[in-house]
Write an enzyme that holds these catalytic residues in place. Sequence first.
Site, mmCIF file in Angstrom:
data_model
loop_
_atom_site.group_PDB
_atom_site.id
_atom_site.type_symbol
_atom_site.label_atom_id
_atom_site.label_comp_id
_atom_site.label_asym_id
_atom_site.label_seq_id
_atom_site.Cartn_x
_atom_site.Cartn_y
_atom_site.Cartn_z
ATOM 1 N N GLY A 165 15.092 -0.500 -23.451
ATOM 2 C CA GLY A 165 13.988 -0.521 -22.488
ATOM 3 C C GLY A 165 13.415 -1.892 -22.209
ATOM 4 C CB ILE A 205 2.192 -0.923 -14.002
ATOM 5 C CG1 ILE A 205 3.564 -0.334 -14.320
ATOM 6 C CG2 ILE A 205 1.326 -0.941 -15.268
ATOM 7 C CD1 ILE A 205 4.389 -1.178 -15.278
ATOM 8 N N GLY A 206 -0.110 -1.726 -12.068
ATOM 9 C CA GLY A 206 -1.450 -2.249 -11.854
ATOM 10 C C GLY A 206 -2.295 -1.347 -10.972
ATOM 11 C CB VAL A 258 -3.342 -15.695 -11.995
ATOM 12 C CG1 VAL A 258 -4.091 -15.824 -13.316
ATOM 13 C CG2 VAL A 258 -3.880 -14.519 -11.188
ATOM 14 C CG ASP A 332 13.491 -0.404 -18.095
ATOM 15 O OD1 ASP A 332 14.003 0.277 -17.182
ATOM 16 O OD2 ASP A 332 12.310 -0.263 -18.467
ATOM 17 C CG HIS A 464 2.961 27.199 8.715
ATOM 18 N ND1 HIS A 464 2.410 25.955 8.978
ATOM 19 C CD2 HIS A 464 2.032 28.123 9.084
ATOM 20 C CE1 HIS A 464 1.207 26.123 9.510
ATOM 21 N NE2 HIS A 464 0.947 27.433 9.578
#
Length: 485
Positions: A165, A205-206, A258, A332, A464
């Site tokens: 990950g 995520i933020g 930042v 990941d 519907h």
Amino acid sequence: MIPQLENVKVLLRELLRPLPVILFPMSQQFDLIVIGAGPGGYVAAIRAAQLGKNVAVIEREPVLGGTCLNVGCIPSKALLESSEKYSEAKNEFEEYGIFADVTLDLAKMLKRKDGVVNELTGGVAYLLKKNKITHIAGEATITAPGKVPVGDQVVEGAAILIATGSKSAPLPGVEVDGENVVTSTEALNFETVPEHLVVIGAGYIGLELGSVWNRLGSKVTVVEYLDRIIPTMDAEIAKDAQRILKKQGIIFQLSSKVLSAKAVKKGKKIQCVVECEGKEPIIADKVLLAVGRIPNTDNLGLEALQIATERGRITVDENYQTNVPGIYAIGDVIAGPMLAHKASEEGVACVEKLYTGYGHVNYNTIPGVGYTNPEIASVGKTEEQLKETGIEYRKGTFPFAAIGRAKALGQTEGKVKILADAKTDAVLGVHIVGPRAGELIAEAVAAMEFGASSEDIARTCHAHPTLAEAVHEAALAVDGRAIHF
């Protein structure tokens, strides 16, 4: 008789004498060793067991499930759901003729979140046991193909699958202390609602965690380096999402680099100071660093084995095998979107290719979902990608404001957008911002997986009243014949 009895006693003492401690490692042999018990690893292990293989899963964390179940997808969604209900009860129930005195018990909300996590991680443990998979707790380092020392034992196997990950990405100048300047892990467990929370990064995520604390009463400022939110999303849908989230009270400071973020003591109080290039410092109670994630490959032994990597990710071939025979990687730690369901699909495909000769992942149909309110979902190409590659396309959009079910739910913000090939009408991409977008996108994924055209969706009967009618109408709109708008 007495001498004989004494001889018997001596013999018994010798037989019962404790064996000497063996200091060399014990060895266990498996068909497949999976390193990491997240949604990629444990799913791969189960599929291999289903194919009759003897499988071991090595996990260094005390509980199974990986980041997704423990400090990612599941706990964040539990908090999102709880905060959404709180916000509805506090701000919207009166519109439905319901009047209530609403108070927040944050400790109980967090306890519920933990309960959801515990049930699901326990479920993973049950599934491993059910499939007769050996769970080995500890830190794994690959020393050679087929050999993985863990503690005082050496786990041996014909194949090794790395599924470890990812972890939160750092940002130069941002001093994460785990209490005031935090990652998503700590932001799931604030003991009190921050008066002002700054979120660095406007990805999924933020925005999700920012939404949680915004609903619970925080002033939330999202700082993003780029000039837009959710850079992987279709720009039109992202713009709509930003407008809606802004209406909910989230403050966006885009195009902001930042330079630093740190906690400083001012009198008896801790303050967090965020400095952005060319702008006034932002003072907050908490800062959440959410600029993305990086592969979690520390101490795996990649360098010693000369396993190839590119930009920190393990390089694999079409069979998910690394440049070292017998060692594979998924999820990941390899290229592609860092999504739990992508890792699961790759885990199954890797194992099936290894043991049956065939496995399948269609990387054009992996959906992405942001669980804000309303939700944001996407599959396939964005409009910007189609323009960049020169592919001619037609577009159909339809607003939820014209859908009866959305009106009944009181959730009319957003739209469905379908992009289809101008010549073949094949669906190239579907993008949604609106209620239950994460569920609605499944129809688009299935349609694209089977090569459907927008006409195929348009001629499919949709019940519907449902939210799915927005997908139907957007498909009709590709041909300029939407009915209800």
